[in-house]
Design an enzyme around this catalytic site. Structure first.
Site, PDB file in Angstrom:
ATOM      1  N   ARG A 126       1.007  -1.477   0.041  1.00  0.00           N
ATOM      2  CA  ARG A 126       0.055   0.013  -0.064  1.00  0.00           C
ATOM      3  C   ARG A 126       0.783   1.301   0.084  1.00  0.00           C
ATOM      4  O   ARG A 126       1.971   1.248   0.599  1.00  0.00           O
ATOM      5  CB  ARG A 126      -0.931  -0.036   1.363  1.00  0.00           C
ATOM      6  CG  ARG A 126      -1.729  -1.314   1.459  1.00  0.00           C
ATOM      7  CD  ARG A 126      -2.686  -1.182   2.739  1.00  0.00           C
ATOM      8  NE  ARG A 126      -3.658  -2.291   2.764  1.00  0.00           N
ATOM      9  CZ  ARG A 126      -3.337  -3.394   3.506  1.00  0.00           C
ATOM     10  NH1 ARG A 126      -2.101  -3.472   4.122  1.00  0.00           N
ATOM     11  NH2 ARG A 126      -4.063  -3.978   3.668  1.00  0.00           N
ATOM     12  N   THR A 145      -3.426   4.031  -2.549  1.00  0.00           N
ATOM     13  CA  THR A 145      -3.708   2.712  -3.457  1.00  0.00           C
ATOM     14  C   THR A 145      -2.538   1.762  -3.118  1.00  0.00           C
ATOM     15  O   THR A 145      -2.089   1.476  -2.067  1.00  0.00           O
ATOM     16  CB  THR A 145      -3.220   3.389  -5.017  1.00  0.00           C
ATOM     17  OG1 THR A 145      -3.855   2.658  -5.825  1.00  0.00           O
ATOM     18  CG2 THR A 145      -1.834   3.622  -4.977  1.00  0.00           C
ATOM     19  N   ASN A 146      -2.941   0.448  -3.765  1.00  0.00           N
ATOM     20  CA  ASN A 146      -2.248  -0.581  -3.789  1.00  0.00           C
ATOM     21  C   ASN A 146      -1.419  -0.822  -4.965  1.00  0.00           C
ATOM     22  O   ASN A 146      -1.634  -0.445  -5.971  1.00  0.00           O
ATOM     23  CB  ASN A 146      -3.167  -1.729  -3.632  1.00  0.00           C
ATOM     24  CG  ASN A 146      -3.686  -2.201  -2.288  1.00  0.00           C
ATOM     25  OD1 ASN A 146      -3.530  -1.380  -1.429  1.00  0.00           O
ATOM     26  ND2 ASN A 146      -4.145  -3.372  -2.272  1.00  0.00           N
ATOM     27  N   ALA A 147      -0.035  -1.336  -4.893  1.00  0.00           N
ATOM     28  CA  ALA A 147       0.751  -1.630  -6.133  1.00  0.00           C
ATOM     29  C   ALA A 147       0.018  -2.628  -6.666  1.00  0.00           C
ATOM     30  O   ALA A 147      -0.206  -3.903  -6.437  1.00  0.00           O
ATOM     31  CB  ALA A 147       2.142  -1.955  -5.420  1.00  0.00           C
ATOM     32  N   SER A 148      -0.228  -2.491  -8.195  1.00  0.00           N
ATOM     33  CA  SER A 148      -0.614  -3.445  -8.970  1.00  0.00           C
ATOM     34  C   SER A 148      -0.673  -2.872 -10.322  1.00  0.00           C
ATOM     35  O   SER A 148      -1.209  -1.626 -10.461  1.00  0.00           O
ATOM     36  CB  SER A 148      -2.135  -3.757  -8.593  1.00  0.00           C
ATOM     37  OG  SER A 148      -2.885  -4.608  -9.829  1.00  0.00           O
TER      38      SER A 148
END
Lengths: 216, 216
Positions: A19, B22-25
């Site tokens: 995150r 946010t999330n790493a993706s």
């Protein structure tokens, strides 16, 4: 030919391995400014956060993740440059603690303590030589010119480019460029590549020798 | 031919008009799973957060920003589907308050209160028909199989795919796929496109009729 440092894109401040907190920025305007500077015959170094845009092949590109990384890269490159165009939207807060493991969900609220990250333009202003020039971008959602001028003063910039949040991830943008006296030197709107050409022209005219002849 | 819903990419939870959590993706694995499902002749709908990857032309793609948006889109699409492959990394916390204007820097720490966003897989599990199947991805940084099995139970999944943070934004990945009994049905590593083919084969073999013949 000038040597120009351009910062571009967002930076990321992780809470844990997955995150992170970040700023909305696609890197499109940074890439467009780099392209305009390269086209005008200048030597360009781009320090960029994680983005998917293509920078000009003729530019040197240094990729970073966090605001500290971006500052460290800029501090290395800037002494050999004539000026800075700071298009990046560095994440200006970071969590006080970064978890080594993914934070577990518990069903309860999570209190996050954030502190400010170093200000990249102000940090470069603090070490700049008299001959070096600084241009910053300000994204403001209210009192745009007033706040941009406060930013210009605080960060000792020569010129500041003001835009609004509608520019984020958009193909088109709308900007004003202001000098130290608060005078609007230009108002440009349209596709980011066109706006970047016009903006770079205004920057070059004000700050890059040979200076433009004064309007007769 | 099955109708398959695939979630992909990160979601964003804004603090203000410019900053978000946010999330790493990258969406690469979601795109690779969609391509594998399309190639196998299935009808695919992708609900994706903001990413720059290309989804297969034959897939229907629904673009969303926040976790609530992703859930709303999935709740609309899922009733007409046979199964879900949840590859997305939805942002699972959101700020309690979202500022309409850009939060001003003051030099002081910023306290951010975060609450959990709705769990997309658990929400779909709560409305699923007996004939519908669920496959989730779990990204864990420690006790990977144990935590993935807890997630499978909590979210009533049929299968769970376990990977680690080294998969994020990487071209290659390494995953295990586990069934409800905790049995490792496969361990796949290599380029995401190859791993997606193998994973989709394992999913199809377990969950999509006609079922594979039992090993003799």
């Amino acid at each position: 030919m000038s040597r120009i440092l351009i910062t571009s894109g967002p930076t990321r401040q992780h809470l844990d391995p997955v995150r992170y907190l970040t700023n909305a920025s696609s890197g499109q305007m940074g890439a467009a400014m780099a392209a305009a500077a390269v086209k005008a015959g200048h030597q360009v170094t781009v320090v960029t956060g994680p983005v998917d845009v293509a920078y000009p092949a003729a530019a040197q590109v240094i990729r970073v993740i966090s605001t500290d990384d971006m500052l460290a890269a800029c501090l290395q490159v800037f002494p050999a440059c004539d000026g800075l165009i700071a298009v990046a939207a560095p994440c200006d807060y970071r969590p006080v603690t970064v978890s080594r493991h993914k934070i577990r969900k518990t069903g309860n609220p999570l209190q996050l303590e954030l502190v400010e990250t170093p200000d990249i333009v102000a940090s470069l202003a603090a070490v700049k030589r008299d001959s070096q020039w600084l241009v910053a971008f300000a994204l403001e959602t209210e009192d745009q010119h007033l706040r941009a001028m406060q930013k210009l003063e605080r960060k000792s910039c020569d010129l500041i480019v003001v835009n609004g949040p509608q520019a984020i991830h958009a193909v088109e943008t709308q900007v004003d460029i202001l000098d130290r006296g608060g005078q609007v030197l230009g108002h440009f709107c349209g596709p980011k590549s066109d706006v970047a050409q016009e903006l770079f022209g205004a920057v070059a005219c004000q700050l890059i020798v040979p200076r433009c002849p004064p309007a007769s």
